[in-house]
Design an enzyme around this catalytic site. Structure first.
Site, PDB file in Angstrom:
ATOM      1  N   SER A 405      54.858  53.666  49.870  1.00 23.57           N
ATOM      2  CA  SER A 405      54.960  54.927  49.344  1.00 23.57           C
ATOM      3  C   SER A 405      53.423  55.442  49.106  1.00 23.57           C
ATOM      4  CB  SER A 405      55.806  55.357  48.405  1.00 23.57           C
ATOM      5  OG  SER A 405      55.146  54.891  47.204  1.00 23.57           O
ATOM      6  N   ASP A 406      53.180  56.378  49.002  1.00 24.59           N
ATOM      7  CA  ASP A 406      51.918  56.864  48.269  1.00 24.59           C
ATOM      8  C   ASP A 406      52.365  56.757  46.729  1.00 24.59           C
ATOM      9  OD1 ASP A 406      49.283  57.639  47.833  1.00 24.59           O
ATOM     10  OD2 ASP A 406      49.383  59.154  49.160  1.00 24.59           O
ATOM     11  N   TRP A 407      51.166  56.869  46.238  1.00 25.11           N
ATOM     12  CA  TRP A 407      51.172  56.677  44.517  1.00 25.11           C
ATOM     13  C   TRP A 407      52.028  57.407  43.906  1.00 25.11           C
ATOM     14  CZ3 TRP A 407      47.335  54.129  41.203  1.00 25.11           C
ATOM     15  CH2 TRP A 407      47.478  54.325  39.896  1.00 25.11           C
ATOM     16  N   GLY A 408      53.148  57.078  43.520  1.00 25.22           N
ATOM     17  CA  GLY A 408      54.269  57.908  42.779  1.00 25.22           C
ATOM     18  C   GLY A 408      54.814  58.685  43.694  1.00 25.22           C
TER      19      GLY A 408
END
Lengths: 523, 62
Positions: A405-408
């Site tokens: 996933s991307d950051w958060g």
């Protein structure tokens, strides 16, 4: 032609030996007019010499050894793989001797491309012999399936979580403070975490790995990732400018240099290339993309991947190569009015016609990881979008690696309004087969519950962990958790970071890009 | 039929490979002429053909 220069000495020595051997044989035969027994034994010796020659010439450019050892290894390999050796000799004999002598018509073909074809066929067989040898040399055979069976559910989920190094700097008394406490992560979880992102300091990462190898019950090394987009210490022009050079070979060199410097900084994975097609200049990340052209984006993302990762399997044997992450799947550059994190209005047609080609080229080039996008596609956030991740990415495009996933981005599903809480977000993400959750604790806090209540099956978790551990094995981390970093600790290690060749390449590129800018090639 | 001859097609791909082999062969013959250099020429040849298997060759032709 580098290999021509590097190995000509050894090659010439072996060749002169061989020539002398042939001349000696010839003189002996003409002088003695020997019986057929002598002739046959000479023929046999010649055949052995030829096959040894083929093997040792193939070895010279791949291994560093003295001439004597090279010849010995060549002979041993030839005997050990007798069927292959016979096949090679047959091919050589038919094309180089039989055809030109007995089938005159084929002579011209042989002169045109016969020798290189023979070498091509021999190299094909040689690869089958050498690859297992190289693998064996690295002692990489870890039984991943067994490792997964040994893991507890909690350990598996921790493996799927990625944090920054700050989390690990808790004081020795074991008091959980700061970000740890608010994440609901205990020290026990911390010891089993799978990967770390965002540190570019080799020493910190080395220390972290060392501590981790003591604490982790199953001794599974951490994976270190970071954003190395256009160079780490030697900084190259931004990807948009690299795209505008229209020169994939240059981009491959940039990526190769980035890989070397990243590896010396202790990293294993970079979050590059970004293959997002972008046509709206209001978007904030335009400069990170290689531009607006589907075909060019494909060429560039492929060049990036090749530069970072090298040939298939090279990650295992070459510490100066790192795994690449294709991002952001999908349509991140298509957000409405250039507003980051919001919705992308994409028809299936424009997605396929314009946006997929950049991603596809990187996947075909064997990229190891893919990162999800923040935006929504058809109003479903990409991170939870089963059509994108399952039908397209893992289905049609045939991606087999790790999806991160991307950051958060997993808890961002709450902000998007498709999930009510961490639990719902984790369920949506795991159903889209997101293997690693970056920087949020939705997986850690709720996956265990979801499995025990039967909403998510443990097989789905195993699938994700299998991907992550396979990546670690591909990087050679089970054989050496520090991935060759320890050799840098010695005083006579020659650092390649910021070395002259790197800076020359950088200087050349900067000047070229400035020239293009001045000449008005960019509009 | 049109697909067969397209730049992305299989035919084009293999013909490119054949072309590379022809250039490689020519280079080999030239570098072999002074007899003593045959060893070095063969090593270079094996190196290039090996890399062609892995799809990581630099362009043979220019």
């Amino acid at each position: 032609m580098v290999s021509f220069k590097k190995n000509w000495q050894q090659a010439t020595i072996i060749w002169v030996f061989f020539l002398l051997f042939l001349i000696g044989e010839f003189l002996f035969i003409t002088a003695v007019h020997g019986s057929s027994v002598i002739l046959l034994s000479f023929l046999f010796m010649t055949v052995i010499a030829v096959i040894t020659l083929i093997y040792s010439f193939s070895l010279i450019s791949k291994f560093q050894n003295s001439v004597g050892i090279m010849l010995r290894n060549g002979l041993m390999l030839a005997i050990h793989n007798a069927p292959y050796s016979i096949l090679m000799l047959l091919i050589t004999g038919i094309i180089c001797l039989y055809l030109p002598i007995y089938q005159k018509w084929a002579g011209i073909l042989v002169i045109l491309l016969g020798f290189s074809t023979v070498a091509y066929a021999q190299s094909y067989l040689m690869r089958k012999i050498l690859v297992p040898l190289i693998m064996k040399e690295r002692k990489m055979r870890v039984d991943i399936q067994l490792l997964i069976k040994k893991k507890t559910l909690r350990q598996k989920i921790a493996q799927m979580t990625q944090l920054v190094p700050d989390f690990f700097d808790t004081d020795e008394s074991g008091v959980v403070t700061g970000p740890l406490a608010s994440f609901g992560i205990s020290k026990v979880d911390l010891a089993m975490i799978g990967s770390v992102l965002g540190s570019y300091d080799g020493e910190t990462l080395y220390r972290l790995q060392k501590k981790h190898m003591v604490q982790d019950p199953l001794k599974i090394p951490l994976l270190f990732m970071g954003d190395v987009i256009h160079g780490l210490k030697t900084i190259f022009p931004i990807p948009l400018a690299l795209g505008a050079t229209f020169n994939p070979e240059t981009v491959e060199k940039v990526a190769a240099i980035s890989a070397i410097e990243s590896s010396e900084a202790g990293l294993h994975v970079t979050f590059s290339p970004m293959a997002d097609l972008v046509r709206d200049i209001r978007w904030g990340r335009v400069m990170e993309s290689t531009g607006e052209d589907p075909y060019l984006n494909g060429l560039m993302s492929e060049a990036f991947v090749k530069g970072y990762q090298g040939t298939p399997g090279e990650l295992l044997i070459n510490r100066y190569k790192i795994a690449a992450t294709l991002k952001h799947f999908a349509g991140y550059g298509a957000v409405e009015a250039g507003r980051d994190y919001t919705k992308a209005e994409l028809s299936e047609h424009s997605l396929r016609e314009y946006y997929l080609s950049g991603y596809k080229a990187a996947i075909d080039a064997g990229v190891e990881l893919v990162m999800t996008a923040f935006n929504t596609v058809d109003d479903i956030p990409a991170t939870a979008n089963k059509h994108l991740m399952l039908d397209l990415l893992r289905g049609e495009l045939g991606f087999k690696g790790v999806l991160i996933s991307d950051w958060g981005a997993v808890t961002e599903l709450i902000a998007h309004g498709v999930a009510a809480d961490y639990k719902a977000a984790a369920k949506l993400a795991i159903e889209a087969r997101v293997d690693i959750e970056m920087m949020t604790p939705a997986y850690l806090q709720s996956l265990e519950d979801l499995v025990t209540t039967g909403i998510v099956s443990e097989r789905q978790i195993d699938q994700a962990v299998l991907g992550i551990l396979t990546l670690k094995e591909k990087l050679g981390l089970f054989a050496d958790p520090y991935r060759g970093y320890e050799q840098q600790l010695s005083n006579d290690y020659q650092f390649r970071t910021l070395s002259l060749p790197h800076r020359i390449q950088e200087d050349k590129l900067q000047k070229r890009v400035l020239y293009y800018l001045k000449m008005g090639f960019y509009h | 039929m049109r697909r067969l001859f397209s730049i992305d097609g299989t035919l084009y791909k293999y013909m490119m490979k054949v072309y590379d082999l022809i250039v490689l062969n020519l280079l080999l013959i030239i570098t072999c002429l002074p007899i003593v250099t045959i060893g070095a020429a063969l090593v270079a040849l094996y190196d290039v053909t090996y890399k062609m298997q892995t799809g990581y060759e630099k362009k043979v032709s220019w």
